[in-house]
Design an enzyme around this catalytic site. Structure first.
Site, PDB file in Angstrom:
ATOM      1  N   ASN A   9      61.036  29.622  43.116  1.00  0.00           N
ATOM      2  CA  ASN A   9      62.317  29.774  42.446  1.00  0.00           C
ATOM      3  C   ASN A   9      61.955  28.990  41.698  1.00  0.00           C
ATOM      4  O   ASN A   9      62.490  27.939  42.319  1.00  0.00           O
ATOM      5  CB  ASN A   9      63.511  31.007  43.045  1.00  0.00           C
ATOM      6  CG  ASN A   9      63.991  30.659  42.337  1.00  0.00           C
ATOM      7  OD1 ASN A   9      64.317  30.631  40.769  1.00  0.00           O
ATOM      8  ND2 ASN A   9      65.692  31.001  42.479  1.00  0.00           N
ATOM      9  N   LYS A  11      63.537  28.873  38.832  1.00  0.00           N
ATOM     10  CA  LYS A  11      65.321  28.334  37.815  1.00  0.00           C
ATOM     11  C   LYS A  11      64.517  28.264  37.250  1.00  0.00           C
ATOM     12  O   LYS A  11      63.537  28.436  36.918  1.00  0.00           O
ATOM     13  CB  LYS A  11      66.132  27.778  39.558  1.00  0.00           C
ATOM     14  CG  LYS A  11      66.071  27.811  40.616  1.00  0.00           C
ATOM     15  CD  LYS A  11      67.532  27.561  41.263  1.00  0.00           C
ATOM     16  CE  LYS A  11      66.908  28.063  43.054  1.00  0.00           C
ATOM     17  NZ  LYS A  11      68.309  26.891  43.852  1.00  0.00           N
ATOM     18  N   HIS A  96      70.160  36.865  42.896  1.00  0.00           N
ATOM     19  CA  HIS A  96      70.253  35.447  43.494  1.00  0.00           C
ATOM     20  C   HIS A  96      72.362  35.295  43.759  1.00  0.00           C
ATOM     21  O   HIS A  96      72.610  35.462  42.534  1.00  0.00           O
ATOM     22  CB  HIS A  96      69.686  34.068  42.958  1.00  0.00           C
ATOM     23  CG  HIS A  96      69.469  33.002  42.959  1.00  0.00           C
ATOM     24  ND1 HIS A  96      70.756  32.008  43.380  1.00  0.00           N
ATOM     25  CD2 HIS A  96      68.447  32.852  43.826  1.00  0.00           C
ATOM     26  CE1 HIS A  96      70.048  31.318  44.057  1.00  0.00           C
ATOM     27  NE2 HIS A  96      68.161  31.200  44.375  1.00  0.00           N
ATOM     28  N   GLU A  98      73.242  32.395  42.362  1.00  0.00           N
ATOM     29  CA  GLU A  98      73.208  31.701  40.867  1.00  0.00           C
ATOM     30  C   GLU A  98      73.766  33.439  40.102  1.00  0.00           C
ATOM     31  O   GLU A  98      74.473  32.564  38.550  1.00  0.00           O
ATOM     32  CB  GLU A  98      72.119  30.699  40.087  1.00  0.00           C
ATOM     33  CG  GLU A  98      72.186  29.559  41.014  1.00  0.00           C
ATOM     34  CD  GLU A  98      71.067  28.990  41.845  1.00  0.00           C
ATOM     35  OE1 GLU A  98      69.962  29.186  41.032  1.00  0.00           O
ATOM     36  OE2 GLU A  98      70.895  28.108  42.646  1.00  0.00           O
ATOM     37  N   GLU A 168      70.117  34.098  51.518  1.00  0.00           N
ATOM     38  CA  GLU A 168      70.495  31.768  50.953  1.00  0.00           C
ATOM     39  C   GLU A 168      71.662  32.069  51.549  1.00  0.00           C
ATOM     40  O   GLU A 168      72.771  32.243  50.614  1.00  0.00           O
ATOM     41  CB  GLU A 168      70.047  32.401  49.766  1.00  0.00           C
ATOM     42  CG  GLU A 168      68.475  32.582  49.812  1.00  0.00           C
ATOM     43  CD  GLU A 168      68.270  32.230  48.125  1.00  0.00           C
ATOM     44  OE1 GLU A 168      67.218  31.289  48.303  1.00  0.00           O
ATOM     45  OE2 GLU A 168      68.483  32.296  46.844  1.00  0.00           O
ATOM     46  N   GLY A 174      70.388  24.099  47.271  1.00  0.00           N
ATOM     47  CA  GLY A 174      70.144  22.895  46.580  1.00  0.00           C
ATOM     48  C   GLY A 174      71.181  21.680  47.114  1.00  0.00           C
ATOM     49  O   GLY A 174      71.248  20.362  46.356  1.00  0.00           O
ATOM     50  N   SER A 213      67.369  25.050  51.052  1.00  0.00           N
ATOM     51  CA  SER A 213      66.758  23.757  51.160  1.00  0.00           C
ATOM     52  C   SER A 213      65.413  23.728  52.156  1.00  0.00           C
ATOM     53  O   SER A 213      65.440  23.271  52.825  1.00  0.00           O
ATOM     54  CB  SER A 213      68.137  22.739  51.683  1.00  0.00           C
ATOM     55  OG  SER A 213      68.886  22.766  50.587  1.00  0.00           O
TER      56      SER A 213
HETATM   57  P1  13P Z   1      66.403  25.023  47.334  1.00  0.00           P
HETATM   58  O1  13P Z   1      65.564  25.068  47.731  1.00  0.00           O
HETATM   59  O2  13P Z   1      66.750  24.103  46.179  1.00  0.00           O
HETATM   60  O3  13P Z   1      67.246  24.478  47.933  1.00  0.00           O
HETATM   61  O4  13P Z   1      66.925  26.425  46.250  1.00  0.00           O
HETATM   62  C1  13P Z   1      66.886  27.338  47.117  1.00  0.00           C
HETATM   63  C2  13P Z   1      67.049  29.218  46.427  1.00  0.00           C
HETATM   64  O5  13P Z   1      68.222  29.099  45.578  1.00  0.00           O
HETATM   65  C3  13P Z   1      65.699  29.937  46.278  1.00  0.00           C
HETATM   66  O6  13P Z   1      65.802  31.082  45.445  1.00  0.00           O
END
Ligand code: 13P
Length: 250
Positions: A9, A11, A96, A98, A168, A174, A213
């Site tokens: 992803n 983002k 997601h 976010e 997640e 992150g 992560s």
């Molecule tokens: P990270 O791997 O940067 O923690 O992000 C995970 C994520 O949100 C994948 O959709």
């Protein structure tokens, strides 16, 4: 046998030029270095999908990061699953954390998006996960179960078999803090049991990915867990070497 999937992803990262070079590197490295039946997905920003779609091949497919719950119409700025299908999108991330947090997406809205994505023959990568506060209060298991119930449990058994779930934990996204393999396996097993309570044996065929992560140095122990069938990778998907090393952790 459940499908093994590693999805990146991106983002809201990369210029077009950087994205194209990352995608070609991943496609070439996967072709050269990855054996076995793992599926790889690149979920790029929507504006790059058309161009990246021309580069993907072999084990690598194209994925979108979101889609709207209407087929077409006056929804300025939105993109429908049907439109994504025309540029070759095979997977669509839905819900997601976010998107839930910054754009107010609800379980009910996500249920409609799942329907439309399935209607296009695409695979929803349905995300769920709890906040740190919910985990500390001990309500994380119920919270995540409810996300599934409200967005997916209207589906038929035939439909749910086409969904991929991504767990997640929000506190691990992150942050550099990954869930331990025990924490992740506990939740994945619970999600599978929850799916089984409604869909019986079909639950055994549904891939459940871990995200948060996940990197080359922890992917192997996570992917070795019985109920973890791959990963949804953020930061580590932005560098071809790291992403392909995560894929090779299987
Ligand atoms: P990270 O791997 O940067 O923690 O992000 C995970 C994520 O949100 C994948 O959709």
């Amino acid at each position: 046998m459940r499908a093994k999937i590693v999805a990146g992803n991106w983002k809201m990262n990369k210029t077009l030029e950087e994205g194209l070079s990352l995608a070609s590197e991943v496609v070439n490295m996967v072709a050269d270095e990855v054996s076995g039946d793992v599926k790889v997905v690149l979920c790029t920003p929507s504006i790059y999908l058309h161009a990246v779609g021309k580069l993907v091949s072999g084990k690598v497919s194209l994925g979108a990061q979101n889609a709207y719950e209407k087929e077409s119409g006056a929804y300025t700025g939105e993109v429908s699953p049907a439109m994504l299908a025309t540029v070759g999108v095979k997977y669509v991330i839905l819900g997601h954390s976010e998107r839930r947090e910054y754009f107010g997406e609800t379980n009910a809205q996500l249920a409609e998006r799942v329907n439309l994505v399935l209607k296009q023959g695409q695979t929803p990568l349905f995300c769920c996960g709890e906040t740190l506060q919910q985990r500390e209060k001990g309500i994380h298991l119920d919270f995540v179960k409810q996300q599934l119930t409200e967005s997916l449990f209207h589906l038929s058994a035939e439909q749910i078999a086409k969904v991929v779930i991504a767990y997640e934990p929000i506190w691990a996204i992150g942050t550099g803090v990954t869930a331990s393999k025990e924490q992740a396996q506990e939740m994945h097993a619970l999600l599978r049991a929850h799916l089984a309570s409604k869909y019986g044996q079909v639950a055994e065929s549904i891939s459940i990915l871990y995200g948060g992560s996940c990197k080359p140095d922890n992917a192997q122990e996570l992917f070795a867990c019985k109920d973890i069938d791959g990963g949804l990778i953020g930061g580590a998907s932005l560098k071809a070497r790291d992403f392909v090393d995560v894929i090779k952790s299987f």
